[in-house]
Scaffold this motif. Sequence first.
Motif, PDB file in Angstrom:
ATOM      1  N   GLU A 118      -7.847   8.684   3.088  1.00  0.00           N
ATOM      2  CA  GLU A 118      -6.649   9.499   2.860  1.00  0.00           C
ATOM      3  C   GLU A 118      -5.373   8.670   2.824  1.00  0.00           C
ATOM      4  OE1 GLU A 118      -6.752   8.845   7.151  1.00  0.00           O
ATOM      5  OE2 GLU A 118      -8.290   9.403   5.695  1.00  0.00           O
ATOM      6  N   MET A 119      -5.445   7.423   3.315  1.00  0.00           N
ATOM      7  CA  MET A 119      -4.258   6.564   3.317  1.00  0.00           C
ATOM      8  C   MET A 119      -3.802   6.215   1.907  1.00  0.00           C
ATOM      9  SD  MET A 119      -3.257   6.170   6.379  1.00  0.00           S
ATOM     10  CE  MET A 119      -2.027   4.909   6.047  1.00  0.00           C
ATOM     11  N   ILE A 120      -4.720   6.219   0.944  1.00  0.00           N
ATOM     12  CA  ILE A 120      -4.372   5.840  -0.427  1.00  0.00           C
ATOM     13  C   ILE A 120      -3.265   6.740  -0.984  1.00  0.00           C
ATOM     14  CG2 ILE A 120      -5.221   5.936  -2.816  1.00  0.00           C
ATOM     15  CD1 ILE A 120      -5.867   3.350  -1.626  1.00  0.00           C
ATOM     16  N   SER A 121      -3.453   8.058  -0.917  1.00  0.00           N
ATOM     17  CA  SER A 121      -2.447   8.960  -1.477  1.00  0.00           C
ATOM     18  C   SER A 121      -1.150   8.921  -0.675  1.00  0.00           C
ATOM     19  CB  SER A 121      -2.980  10.389  -1.567  1.00  0.00           C
ATOM     20  OG  SER A 121      -3.467  10.829  -0.325  1.00  0.00           O
ATOM     21  N   LYS A 122      -1.243   8.640   0.645  1.00  0.00           N
ATOM     22  CA  LYS A 122      -0.034   8.518   1.462  1.00  0.00           C
ATOM     23  C   LYS A 122       0.776   7.292   1.048  1.00  0.00           C
ATOM     24  CE  LYS A 122      -1.814  10.880   5.568  1.00  0.00           C
ATOM     25  NZ  LYS A 122      -2.240  10.742   6.974  1.00  0.00           N
ATOM     26  N   ILE A 123       0.076   6.186   0.793  1.00  0.00           N
ATOM     27  CA  ILE A 123       0.750   4.968   0.362  1.00  0.00           C
ATOM     28  C   ILE A 123       1.426   5.187  -0.988  1.00  0.00           C
ATOM     29  CG2 ILE A 123       0.376   2.574  -0.388  1.00  0.00           C
ATOM     30  CD1 ILE A 123      -2.002   2.530   1.615  1.00  0.00           C
ATOM     31  N   MET A 124       0.737   5.906  -1.883  1.00  0.00           N
ATOM     32  CA  MET A 124       1.238   6.114  -3.235  1.00  0.00           C
ATOM     33  C   MET A 124       2.573   6.854  -3.262  1.00  0.00           C
ATOM     34  SD  MET A 124      -0.781   4.819  -5.525  1.00  0.00           S
ATOM     35  CE  MET A 124      -0.384   5.726  -7.011  1.00  0.00           C
ATOM     36  N   SER A 125       2.871   7.611  -2.207  1.00  0.00           N
ATOM     37  CA  SER A 125       4.107   8.402  -2.199  1.00  0.00           C
ATOM     38  C   SER A 125       5.324   7.570  -1.802  1.00  0.00           C
ATOM     39  CB  SER A 125       3.958   9.593  -1.257  1.00  0.00           C
ATOM     40  OG  SER A 125       3.772   9.144   0.073  1.00  0.00           O
ATOM     41  N   ASP A 126       5.121   6.348  -1.318  1.00  0.00           N
ATOM     42  CA  ASP A 126       6.228   5.476  -0.896  1.00  0.00           C
ATOM     43  C   ASP A 126       6.711   4.627  -2.056  1.00  0.00           C
ATOM     44  OD1 ASP A 126       6.192   6.418   1.632  1.00  0.00           O
ATOM     45  OD2 ASP A 126       5.337   4.639   2.567  1.00  0.00           O
ATOM     46  N   VAL A 127       7.816   4.998  -2.671  1.00  0.00           N
ATOM     47  CA  VAL A 127       8.398   4.209  -3.755  1.00  0.00           C
ATOM     48  C   VAL A 127       9.542   3.378  -3.188  1.00  0.00           C
ATOM     49  CG1 VAL A 127       9.558   4.263  -5.998  1.00  0.00           C
ATOM     50  CG2 VAL A 127       7.779   5.940  -5.472  1.00  0.00           C
ATOM     51  N   VAL A 128       9.438   2.057  -3.284  1.00  0.00           N
ATOM     52  CA  VAL A 128      10.479   1.169  -2.765  1.00  0.00           C
ATOM     53  C   VAL A 128      11.644   1.107  -3.740  1.00  0.00           C
ATOM     54  CG1 VAL A 128      11.010  -1.207  -2.070  1.00  0.00           C
ATOM     55  CG2 VAL A 128       8.790  -0.207  -1.491  1.00  0.00           C
ATOM     56  N   LEU A 129      11.331   0.921  -5.030  1.00  0.00           N
ATOM     57  CA  LEU A 129      12.374   0.674  -6.028  1.00  0.00           C
ATOM     58  C   LEU A 129      11.861   1.072  -7.403  1.00  0.00           C
ATOM     59  CD1 LEU A 129      15.201  -0.872  -6.430  1.00  0.00           C
ATOM     60  CD2 LEU A 129      13.787  -2.819  -7.106  1.00  0.00           C
ATOM     61  N   VAL A 130      12.761   1.546  -8.239  1.00  0.00           N
ATOM     62  CA  VAL A 130      12.439   1.798  -9.642  1.00  0.00           C
ATOM     63  C   VAL A 130      13.152   0.732 -10.468  1.00  0.00           C
ATOM     64  CG1 VAL A 130      12.558   3.422 -11.564  1.00  0.00           C
ATOM     65  CG2 VAL A 130      12.195   4.274  -9.241  1.00  0.00           C
ATOM     66  N   THR A 131      12.392  -0.060 -11.252  1.00  0.00           N
ATOM     67  CA  THR A 131      12.980  -1.154 -12.011  1.00  0.00           C
ATOM     68  C   THR A 131      13.814  -0.630 -13.177  1.00  0.00           C
ATOM     69  OG1 THR A 131      11.182  -1.418 -13.616  1.00  0.00           O
ATOM     70  CG2 THR A 131      10.919  -2.506 -11.471  1.00  0.00           C
ATOM     71  N   HIS A 132      14.515  -1.547 -13.857  1.00  0.00           N
ATOM     72  CA  HIS A 132      15.371  -1.155 -14.980  1.00  0.00           C
ATOM     73  C   HIS A 132      14.560  -0.558 -16.130  1.00  0.00           C
ATOM     74  CE1 HIS A 132      13.899  -4.956 -16.557  1.00  0.00           C
ATOM     75  NE2 HIS A 132      14.492  -4.730 -17.702  1.00  0.00           N
ATOM     76  N   ARG A 133      13.251  -0.801 -16.134  1.00  0.00           N
ATOM     77  CA  ARG A 133      12.381  -0.235 -17.164  1.00  0.00           C
ATOM     78  C   ARG A 133      11.667   1.036 -16.701  1.00  0.00           C
ATOM     79  NH1 ARG A 133       9.639  -5.844 -19.378  1.00  0.00           N
ATOM     80  NH2 ARG A 133      11.406  -6.528 -20.647  1.00  0.00           N
ATOM     81  N   GLY A 134      11.992   1.493 -15.502  1.00  0.00           N
ATOM     82  CA  GLY A 134      11.403   2.725 -14.999  1.00  0.00           C
ATOM     83  C   GLY A 134      10.099   2.543 -14.248  1.00  0.00           C
ATOM     84  N   LYS A 135       9.686   1.307 -14.030  1.00  0.00           N
ATOM     85  CA  LYS A 135       8.453   1.044 -13.287  1.00  0.00           C
ATOM     86  C   LYS A 135       8.695   1.238 -11.795  1.00  0.00           C
ATOM     87  CE  LYS A 135       5.574  -2.877 -11.896  1.00  0.00           C
ATOM     88  NZ  LYS A 135       5.461  -4.354 -11.948  1.00  0.00           N
ATOM     89  N   GLN A 136       7.777   1.941 -11.141  1.00  0.00           N
ATOM     90  CA  GLN A 136       7.894   2.159  -9.705  1.00  0.00           C
ATOM     91  C   GLN A 136       7.246   1.011  -8.934  1.00  0.00           C
ATOM     92  OE1 GLN A 136       6.115   6.025  -8.980  1.00  0.00           O
ATOM     93  NE2 GLN A 136       8.070   7.065  -9.279  1.00  0.00           N
ATOM     94  N   ILE A 137       8.001   0.448  -8.016  1.00  0.00           N
ATOM     95  CA  ILE A 137       7.455  -0.579  -7.127  1.00  0.00           C
ATOM     96  C   ILE A 137       7.157   0.091  -5.797  1.00  0.00           C
ATOM     97  CG2 ILE A 137       7.912  -2.742  -5.899  1.00  0.00           C
ATOM     98  CD1 ILE A 137       9.806  -3.494  -8.172  1.00  0.00           C
TER      99      ILE A 137
END
Length: 335
Positions: A94-113
């Motif tokens: 269940e940790m996988i989906s929890k980790i996926m919800s944490d977005v650190v930064l959105v790059t200038h091209r819209g990529k989620q880090i």
Amino acid sequence: MGKDFTKRQIEVSSIQELTAMFGSFDENVKIIEEQTGVVIKAQDSTIQIEGADEDVKAACDVLAQLQEMLRNNHAIEKERIHYAIELAREGNAEMISKIMSDVVLVTHRGKQIKPKTVRQQSYVKKMEKDTIVFSVGPAGTGKTYLAMAMAVLALKNKEVSRIILTRPAVEAGEKLGFLPGDLQNKVDPYLRPLYDALYDMMGAEKYQSLSEKGIIEVAPMAYMRGRTLNDAFVILDEAQNTTKEQMKMFLTRLGEGSKMVITGDITQRDLPDGKVSGLSDAIEVLKDVEDIGVVFLTAQDVVRHNLVRSIVKAYDKREKKDQYRQSQGKQQHKG
């Protein structure tokens, strides 16, 4: 006694969800089957899973997480599936989906880090909480990339007024003297990975503008001496190549309103024989100091091509064998 075999099924909401879960040419399912030994089949609006009890449970947990990711509009990456299986074996799928919800930064091209593993998530949390964070681990574990994402975020949120990125040029050795140009030009090749990450996050033009204004500084560690680094997010990369003296010098540059992240791989030192790594020494000396965090990343946290994880694990295994042989040799010599 043989294993108990069982059959379970997972309901899907649509053929589109089923297709997305299985992946192109069923590649997602093939990975799960290979890693767990189960057989997975689609039948109408259900997914059938057959195999040994514990394997079926792991496969079902992984498939349920893929379903959760899709319903939250997260892309399914093959590397995530491998990691999800490892977590499922530990009972932590269940940790996988929890980790996926944490977005650190959105790059200038819209990529989620975002963090991609449990330990990477812990690393991000420590960078949010602690003033100084040490991150140790092999190549590909996101040590530097996540630190730089946090630095860019802190700058955007006006938590700091500048970003300072530095590396020791120890690995260059005497070769610096043979490279053309001034000192900055000579060390630039060793700082290139830092430039590349910044370009990826904010774009070359934005980086160039902030660099010209002195808001972002990428410099060799020698440039840090004698300075006090106030109101800055400071990252020291390849810190395993610092000496004890250099590390002490760097850490004592910390000024008001600043954060420091020190990253490195203690198995990849380029220091001369007999020189103790400043990274290893600092972690030992400062392990009980408040407001200093330490994160150890492993081969399980490698987020590049899955083959990189296998390569890191193979080298780790060989290194442990070598250490065992050396210890046995010393015991025989004493005897």
